[in-house]
Design an enzyme around this catalytic site. Structure first.
Site, mmCIF file in Angstrom:
data_model
loop_
_atom_site.group_PDB
_atom_site.id
_atom_site.type_symbol
_atom_site.label_atom_id
_atom_site.label_comp_id
_atom_site.label_asym_id
_atom_site.label_seq_id
_atom_site.Cartn_x
_atom_site.Cartn_y
_atom_site.Cartn_z
ATOM 1 N N ASP A 159 0.932 -17.375 -9.380
ATOM 2 C CA ASP A 159 0.549 -18.179 -10.532
ATOM 3 C C ASP A 159 -0.894 -18.661 -10.470
ATOM 4 O OD1 ASP A 159 2.959 -18.355 -12.123
ATOM 5 O OD2 ASP A 159 3.815 -19.498 -10.470
ATOM 6 N N TYR A 211 -0.355 -23.955 -10.844
ATOM 7 C CA TYR A 211 0.871 -23.952 -10.063
ATOM 8 C C TYR A 211 1.007 -25.230 -9.253
ATOM 9 C CZ TYR A 211 4.291 -22.436 -6.568
ATOM 10 O OH TYR A 211 5.383 -22.339 -5.745
ATOM 11 N N ARG A 262 5.268 4.926 1.957
ATOM 12 C CA ARG A 262 5.696 6.284 2.294
ATOM 13 C C ARG A 262 6.304 6.373 3.686
ATOM 14 N NH1 ARG A 262 1.034 9.871 -0.736
ATOM 15 N NH2 ARG A 262 0.922 8.448 -2.501
ATOM 16 N N ARG A 314 0.856 -1.187 0.000
ATOM 17 C CA ARG A 314 0.000 0.000 0.000
ATOM 18 C C ARG A 314 0.891 1.236 0.000
ATOM 19 N NH1 ARG A 314 -3.247 0.428 4.763
ATOM 20 N NH2 ARG A 314 -4.304 2.069 3.608
ATOM 21 N N SER A 321 0.517 4.148 1.263
ATOM 22 C CA SER A 321 0.633 4.805 2.567
ATOM 23 C C SER A 321 1.713 4.151 3.424
ATOM 24 C CB SER A 321 -0.703 4.754 3.320
ATOM 25 O OG SER A 321 -1.672 5.512 2.637
ATOM 26 N N GLN A 356 0.777 -23.302 1.151
ATOM 27 C CA GLN A 356 1.406 -22.787 2.370
ATOM 28 C C GLN A 356 0.366 -22.090 3.238
ATOM 29 O OE1 GLN A 356 4.521 -20.232 0.898
ATOM 30 N NE2 GLN A 356 3.143 -18.528 0.509
ATOM 31 N N THR A 407 3.168 -15.225 1.510
ATOM 32 C CA THR A 407 4.298 -14.780 2.318
ATOM 33 C C THR A 407 4.785 -13.452 1.760
ATOM 34 O OG1 THR A 407 4.959 -17.021 2.982
ATOM 35 C CG2 THR A 407 6.666 -15.320 3.022
ATOM 36 N N GLU A 418 7.615 -10.279 1.959
ATOM 37 C CA GLU A 418 8.968 -9.882 2.354
ATOM 38 C C GLU A 418 8.923 -8.408 2.709
ATOM 39 O OE1 GLU A 418 9.379 -10.996 -1.351
ATOM 40 O OE2 GLU A 418 9.325 -13.107 -0.820
#
Length: 184
Positions: free
Chosen positions: A113, A156, A101, A96, A98, A163, A121, A123
């Site tokens: 996929d 996929y 920033r 996002r 916001s 997961q 997940t 990062e």
């Protein structure tokens, strides 16, 4: 073609796309806001003096309603929502604006996929020189869904299918790593 929020609502209602736990308030004009769960992983620096692409990475789990990401630090997180992408769509995750920033970079390492099922997940990288505190259940990223030119036959089947937990890198399971094992 990016799918509109109105069409996404219809697809969710008809169970064409599955997004468990989503509310109408999360659906935007051309995306769906996803929320942060209470599970996090950080690389266990005490078990690694170097990270390589062919060895399993050890992570330390953190569970809680919030997490503090120190400056210039990396954390794995997951979405609260479980998704299932149909065979005629693909998706990607954007942070996002916001949150961007604030200096928090959010990635999910590319497209999701067709046929993917599970939580996503994320990062997270704090690019700031001050810690950033994140609270679970907050909208953290946007899922943008795109229509493929045609439905694919097989979805996929990769190492992240299904997961449910925050999932660390499984790069050591790549085909290139298997070839190295076979040659030895």
């Amino acid at each position: 073609m990016v799918i509109s929020g109105e069409t996404l609502k219809e697809m969710i209602k008809k169970k064409v796309i599955i997004i468990k736990g989503v509310t109408d308030k999360q659906i935007q004009p051309a995306s769906i806001d996803l929320r942060l769960a209470e599970d996090f992983l950080v690389v266990d620096e005490h078990n690694h003096n170097q990270i390589t692409l062919d060895t399993e990475i050890k992570y330390r789990k953190i569970k809680g309603k919030n997490v503090i990401i120190p400056p210039k630090s990396f954390v794995l997180a997951k979405t609260k929502e479980h998704i299932e992408i149909p065979l005629d769509c693909t998706a990607f995750v954007e942070g996002r604006s916001s949150i961007g920033r604030l200096g928090l970079f959010i990635q999910n390492a590319g497209y999701i996929d067709p046929g993917f099922k599970g939580t996503i997940t994320l990062e997270l990288f704090n690019a700031c020189n001050v810690p950033i505190k994140l609270e679970s259940n907050r909208r953290i990223c946007q899922l943008v869904v795109l229509k493929l030119d045609k439905k694919i036959a097989v979805g996929y089947r990769g190492k992240y299918l299904g997961q449910q937990d925050v999932t660390g890198s499984r790069i050591n399971k790549d085909i290139e790593c298997k070839k190295v094992e076979e040659e030895e």
